[in-house]
Design a protein around this motif. Structure first.
Motif, mmCIF file in Angstrom:
data_model
loop_
_atom_site.group_PDB
_atom_site.id
_atom_site.type_symbol
_atom_site.label_atom_id
_atom_site.label_comp_id
_atom_site.label_asym_id
_atom_site.label_seq_id
_atom_site.Cartn_x
_atom_site.Cartn_y
_atom_site.Cartn_z
ATOM 1 N N ASP A 198 -5.230 13.727 2.994
ATOM 2 C CA ASP A 198 -4.550 12.547 3.811
ATOM 3 C C ASP A 198 -4.155 13.272 5.022
ATOM 4 N N ARG A 199 -3.868 11.980 5.647
ATOM 5 C CA ARG A 199 -3.366 12.213 7.155
ATOM 6 C C ARG A 199 -1.741 11.796 6.968
ATOM 7 N N TYR A 216 -1.674 14.078 -0.280
ATOM 8 C CA TYR A 216 -0.206 13.099 -0.507
ATOM 9 C C TYR A 216 -0.332 13.144 -2.054
ATOM 10 N N ASP A 217 -1.239 12.184 -2.537
ATOM 11 C CA ASP A 217 -1.005 11.649 -3.921
ATOM 12 C C ASP A 217 -1.874 12.529 -4.896
ATOM 13 N N LEU A 218 -2.848 13.425 -4.457
ATOM 14 C CA LEU A 218 -3.717 14.313 -5.233
ATOM 15 C C LEU A 218 -3.680 15.320 -4.781
ATOM 16 N N PRO A 219 -2.649 16.199 -5.196
ATOM 17 C CA PRO A 219 -2.512 17.627 -4.637
ATOM 18 C C PRO A 219 -3.422 18.572 -5.545
ATOM 19 N N PRO A 278 -5.790 8.095 3.422
ATOM 20 C CA PRO A 278 -6.804 9.407 3.200
ATOM 21 C C PRO A 278 -7.670 9.497 4.297
ATOM 22 N N ASP A 279 -7.779 10.750 4.778
ATOM 23 C CA ASP A 279 -8.700 11.069 5.877
ATOM 24 C C ASP A 279 -10.010 10.758 5.941
ATOM 25 N N PRO A 280 -10.537 9.785 6.724
ATOM 26 C CA PRO A 280 -11.845 9.524 6.531
ATOM 27 C C PRO A 280 -12.894 10.584 7.152
ATOM 28 N N TYR A 303 -3.859 -2.530 3.853
ATOM 29 C CA TYR A 303 -4.761 -1.311 4.014
ATOM 30 C C TYR A 303 -5.497 -1.388 2.502
ATOM 31 N N THR A 304 -4.657 -1.072 1.596
ATOM 32 C CA THR A 304 -5.257 -0.735 0.124
ATOM 33 C C THR A 304 -6.010 -1.957 -0.302
ATOM 34 N N LYS A 305 -5.450 -3.054 -0.031
ATOM 35 C CA LYS A 305 -6.127 -4.583 -0.350
ATOM 36 C C LYS A 305 -7.622 -4.329 0.469
#
Lengths: 497, 495, 99
Positions: free
Chosen positions: A87-88, A105-108, A294-296, B384-386
């Motif tokens: 993630d950024r 961020y949410d999935l270390p 999420p970093d694209p 964004y998530t939507k």
């Protein structure tokens, strides 16, 4: 129950501490590019389009950083999820050239875990410290501003930018400055043992932020003080002192202002190592909006159980396991096992190699703690540069155990080896040490007894300590004589007369 | 003899046979550009002497019998969003006005390795944000078919350079239609490849999960030639696909749609915003494909009306992040700001805010604001998530369609090229230019714009062909068949 | 959805844009219109739909841990608005400040 004030006039309070530890992973190249991570290079000489954040440049993850993170996670009893992503974290700062940090961020990569602190020789009980998570992220560069120089500009060095960091976040399970220090020592031991990080606070390869507040039992009520995050601590000692200082400062602040967690939001304090004080850096935690997403430019990482299991299998013995084994296999006392293991894997290997040849683990433990470690400290050298090889020391100690060499002579040999190196045979020859055979010993005993009739009477009269004078004489006549053997032969002869 | 600057295939033939030299080709291209530029403004930078020297080298190598690359001696123009050493890379922004990239984008390295003549950098909407090439710090590009009209955007310069017969080949980038829409407006062929088929390394990012580089040319054969040079896996791009590269030129040459199931996107044809000329072009194409032996099947998309709203959340969110690096600190434009702002927020903050406000144009700032808002605390889930969830539904629509058909046929744009200035005051109207193109970017699949007709005013009209990921050969095969049966791609603008 | 000028300025600050008064007046209504337009998505129930961040279905792209040449310092600093030959120079980073 109503809490009352102590001798210092304070109500009882508990210090609640959580740590955020950043460790630099021991990779040779950066997390998302192949620039060197070597410490101490000339400014801006280890940079490329990727870590410089140039237009069009793209990150590619360093496989070894993933490997080391999983290794750390497993050693820290973390769950390794099957899926992790990037993630950024967005903020503007001149040492962060992309305007965002690639982080998790949410999935270390490492989920919840713990680290067990061993019991200490000063009587502190063993304790389990919970970990929320550990995640991988890229380091920022360095910005330098010389205020005394009156510079109107800050200088930016991006060499460090992109170095892999593992951020380990503890639960607020620590209860004292000393405990925080114990945690850091144990963490450092584990991570250096597994060659995950150098953990050198001076070089910045280990950095600690501490979140501190107090639970005060004031009369009938329980008071919780506002949380302070302490930054800029550059040694374990500084961490310990800063937390100690901060807990008393918070107590005094509460007494003076009545500030509680409900009335004052989280603040950031720095640590002044010279004045040994914490000081306000940011009054109110700026409501930072990092806009994580999420970093694209990167794709998720899948970590199948087989891969994690393979890393687990390759972990080998962890320091806590080595301690237990030393206690059972070598019958070392917990304290001795602790001292040796805490010195790190090189000393552990040295100890085991010496003990194997010497055939006496306790003697080995004593010599290593007294002679080897003291020498290393005095000469400020690393074990890798130590002139006495493990088999040589092992042979020397075996002679002591067998009785063919006394401790004092063995120390002479040790000193000789320290200065000149070489084999045990070379050292004993150079020192003129030869085994004294039975007939020589008999001749020497007869001569001594003939010249010291009074001693015979004293011994017969129950004064065995009188033999000491004979042993002294004997050593002057022949330094190679073994005092224990001599003593025993003398006694036999006196009793036989 | 005349140098055919509108055909890479013909140029290649002349160069191979010795009827023309690379120097002659380069000189002719430069002359042609010099003549057309005052009216078209397709280029932000023209390489000039360097190209002549490169051409001389090539001629020497050719006469020495050395092997040459597939594009040897062919002039290629590249959008100014691709990083190049030796030429500035400005993204048509004041922010990067003087920026020189210290490295070549992967596609540029591939062009060099193929011995292409890198003739210059083409104009675009600033940081590829726009549909008319009017959002450019270098001024607008004019449509060679009608200079009062836009060439489309954001790859308007790349499209106009081909349409003006300055060069036979150009590279554009497509985030929401930025290759296909200008190709349609300029009457040329433009490919937006599968996401991950062409390396993005060195493509200045607009919206990383949507951006792709693609070839622009008059016909499918030239397009396939350039595509085969730039496609392939790149270890520097984590989002690059490891799949082997197909023979695109062979696919064009096969030109065979017998038995191919072509889905006609009915809801797009029924869209009230679709211009009659564009609808007729699709209708005519249906007949062409049917006559060539394809099976035409009606297809409906459940979620097509959500394409543009989804796109205009995701793209600005990613853009707001990608453009954070332009802050005046390490490269690019810097403004220190007014004393007032320095005093109020400190010198560093003032530098950031002024450099970015003065360095970016209005559309870029609008999208940064929009993306920053849609990612901010409290709004990220709503926007964004939507949008990411709807993106999956959109992809699902495509997957369902490709279970029944091999390729899809529909319009590229709702209207032909509109007049310059017409939509500049209404961002939303400009965004609706992407009505039929953003789906391919959201779903990550290949889409090809092919010239397919003209309006009463002789403005070009295109059709769009789309296929499942990595099915570029199917698109080239269909385009080859279409161009065998039609002559739209041979029409040139009046000189 | 209506933005106050104050909200627009705050958003601009977060994005590090020093908008002119004219820009602040213009961009508010434009954002409102765009947001109203994209709000159509709210019609869809996406509770059971997993967000799609990428069109790719590949995983795990990584490089071996080997050092490769980067940029010469002079090349890295060549585009810098200000440099001292060794460092990038920026307006003073004040202690405790966060940009």
């Amino acid at each position: 129950m109503t809490a009352t004030r102590d001798d210092h006039g304070r109500f009882p309070f508990e210090t609640i501490i959580g740590l955020e530890v950043h460790v630099q992973l021991k990779t040779v190249s950066k997390l998302f590019c192949r620039c060197s991570t070597k410490f101490g290079a000339a400014p801006n000489t280890q940079i490329c389009p990727v870590c410089l954040g140039l237009p069009g440049a793209l990150p590619v993850i360093n496989q070894q950083a993933i490997e080391l993170s999983i290794r750390a996670g497993l050693a820290l009893n973390c769950r390794i999820p099957e899926f992790t992503k990037w993630d950024r974290k967005q903020y503007f700062y001149p040492d962060l050239p992309k305007g965002y940090q690639i982080s998790q961020y949410d999935l270390p990569i490492c989920a919840e875990g713990y680290l067990d602190l061993p019991e200490t020789d000063t009587g502190e009980a063993a304790k389990r410290i919970g970990l929320f998570r550990a995640h991988l992220e890229e380091d920022a560069g360095k910005s330098m501003h010389d205020e005394t120089g009156g510079l109107t500009q800050s200088r930016i060095d991006l060499n460090r930018c992109g170095t892999p960091l593992l951020e380990i976040v503890t639960k607020p399970d620590l209860r004292s400055a000393e405990e925080a220090r114990r945690f850091l020592l144990e963490l450092k031991l584990l991570l250096t043992h597994l060659e995950i990080s150098d953990c050198e606070m001076q070089e910045g390869s280990l950095r600690v932020d501490a979140n501190v507040n107090l639970h005060i039992s004031a009369g009938n009520q329980k008071v919780v003080t506002p949380i302070v995050e302490i930054k800029n601590m550059n040694s374990f000692r500084a961490v310990e002192r800063a937390i100690g200082f901060e807990s008393l400062r918070q107590y005094d602040e509460w007494e003076e202002t009545g500030a509680t967690i409900q009335t004052v939001s989280k603040r950031t304090f720095g640590w002044n190592d010279v004045r040994e004080q914490t000081f306000v850096q940011r009054e109110k935690e700026e409501s930072a909006d990092y806009r994580y997403f999420p970093d694209p430019d990167l794709i998720p990482v899948a970590l199948p159980a087989e891969r994690v299991d393979a890393i687990r299998a390759a972990l080998g013995e962890l320091p806590s396991q080595t301690r237990t084994r030393f206690e059972t296999q070598y019958q070392l006392k917990p304290y001795d096992a602790d001292v040796i293991v805490n010195q790190g894997p090189t000393l552990v290997r040295y100890f085991e190699a010496v003990a194997k040849v010497a055939g006496d683990a306790k003697r080995t433990s004593a010599w290593i703690q007294q002679d080897v470690m003291r020498t290393l400290k005095e000469q400020q050298c690393e074990l890798n540069d130590f002139p006495i090889a493990a088999p040589t020391l092992g042979q020397l100690l075996r002679k002591v155990t067998e009785g063919s060499l006394d401790n004092a002579r063995a120390r002479d040999v040790f000193q000789y080896l320290l200065r000149h190196g070489g084999t045990l045979d070379e050292a004993t020859k150079a020192l003129g040490i030869e085994a004294v055979d039975q007939s020589e010993l008999d001749l020497l005993c007869d001569r001594l007894l003939a010249e010291n009739a009074k001693v015979i009477d004293d011994v017969r009269g129950g004064k065995q300590q009188a033999l000491g004078a004979l042993i002294g004489q004997a050593k002057r006549i022949n330094p190679n004589v073994n005092p224990g053997q001599l003593r025993q032969r003398l006694l036999e002869k006196i009793n036989a007369v | 003899m005349t140098v055919p600057l509108d055909s890479a295939a013909q140029l290649s033939q002349l160069l191979t046979s010795g009827e023309a030299t690379a120097v002659e080709v380069a000189q002719e291209a430069l002359r042609r550009i010099e003549a057309s530029e005052p009216a078209i403004n397709a280029f932000n930078h023209v390489a000039g002497e360097a190209v002549i020297r490169q051409a001389e080298e090539l001629d020497k190598r050719r006469s020495a019998g050395q092997p040459l690359g597939r594009l040897a001696g062919i002039p290629v123009a590249v959008k100014d969003v691709l990083c190049t050493t030796e030429m500035p890379t400005t993204c048509a922004s004041r922010m990067l006005r003087d920026y020189m990239s210290p490295y070549d984008a992967t596609v540029i390295a591939k062009l060099r390795a193929a011995d292409a003549l890198l003739i210059g950098k083409t104009n675009m909407d600033e940081f590829a944000m726009g549909a008319s090439t009017e959002n450019s710090a270098c001024g607008p590009t004019y449509n060679p078919w009608d200079r009062t009209r836009t060439p489309g955007g954001s790859s308007g310069g790349a499209a106009a350079a081909v349409a003006a017969c300055d060069v036979p080949l150009s590279l554009g980038s497509d985030t929401g239609g930025s290759i296909r829409q200008p190709a349609a407006f300029c009457g040329i062929t433009g490919m937006k490849p599968t996401y991950g088929r062409v390396s993005r390394y060195g493509l200045v990012a607009f919206a990383s999960s949507l951006d792709q580089i693609g070839p622009m040319s008059w016909d499918a054969a030239d397009n396939a030639l350039l595509m085969s040079v730039i496609a392939g896996h790149d270890p520097r791009d984590s989002t690059s696909l490891p799949a082997a590269v197909d023979d695109y030129s062979l696919a064009v040459a096969q030109a065979d749609v017998r038995g191919m199931r072509i889905g006609v996107i009915r809801d797009q044809l029924e869209n009230p915003g679709l211009d009659d000329d564009a609808r007729q072009a699709v209708q005519a194409a249906i007949d062409v494909f049917r006559d060539a032996g394809a099976e035409l099947i009606d297809v409906r998309f459940q979620y097509s009306r959500y394409w543009v709203p989804t796109y205009y959340i995701i793209a600005p969110c990613e853009a707001s992040s990608n453009l954070s690096r332009y802050d005046g600190a390490h490269y690019g434009f810097r403004s220190l700001g007014t004393r007032e702002v320095v005093q109020k927020f400190g010198p560093l903050m003032a530098m950031y805010c002024h450099s970015r406000d003065d360095g970016f144009g209005p559309e870029v700032k609008r999208r940064i604001m929009l993306g920053t808002y849609a990612l901010s605390e409290g709004y990220a889930a709503k926007y964004y998530t939507k949008a990411l969830s709807v993106r999956r539904l959109i992809r699902q629509d495509y997957d369902d369609a490709f279970a029944k058909v091999d390729i899809l046929l529909g319009p590229v744009t709702p209207t032909p090229a509109f007049r310059l200035g017409e939509k500049m005051d209404d961002p939303l109207q400009m965004y609706l230019c992407d009505l039929f193109t953003v789906g391919a970017n959201l779903a990550g699949l290949p889409a090809l714009a092919v010239p397919a007709g003209k309006t009463a005013d002789a403005l070009p009209v295109g059709i769009q062909l789309q296929a499942a990921p990595l099915h570029e050969p199917a698109l080239y095969r269909a385009a080859g068949a279409f161009q065998q049966a039609t002559e739209h791609h041979t029409r040139r603008p009046p000189q | 959805m209506a933005f106050s000028e104050q909200e627009i300025r705050q958003l601009a600050r977060l994005a590090r844009l020093e908008l002119t008064a004219e820009e602040v007046r213009m961009v508010g209504p434009q954002l409102e219109r765009i947001l109203e337009f994209v709000q159509q998505l709210a019609e869809l129930n996406t509770d059971q739909v997993e967000p799609m961040t990428t069109a790719l279905d590949i995983q795990n792209c990584w490089a071996a841990d080997q050092v490769a040449d980067g940029l010469q310092r002079s090349a890295a600093l060549a585009n810098a608005p200000q440099a001292d030959g060794e460092h990038f120079l920026v307006p003073p980073v004040l202690p405790g400040g966060n940009g």
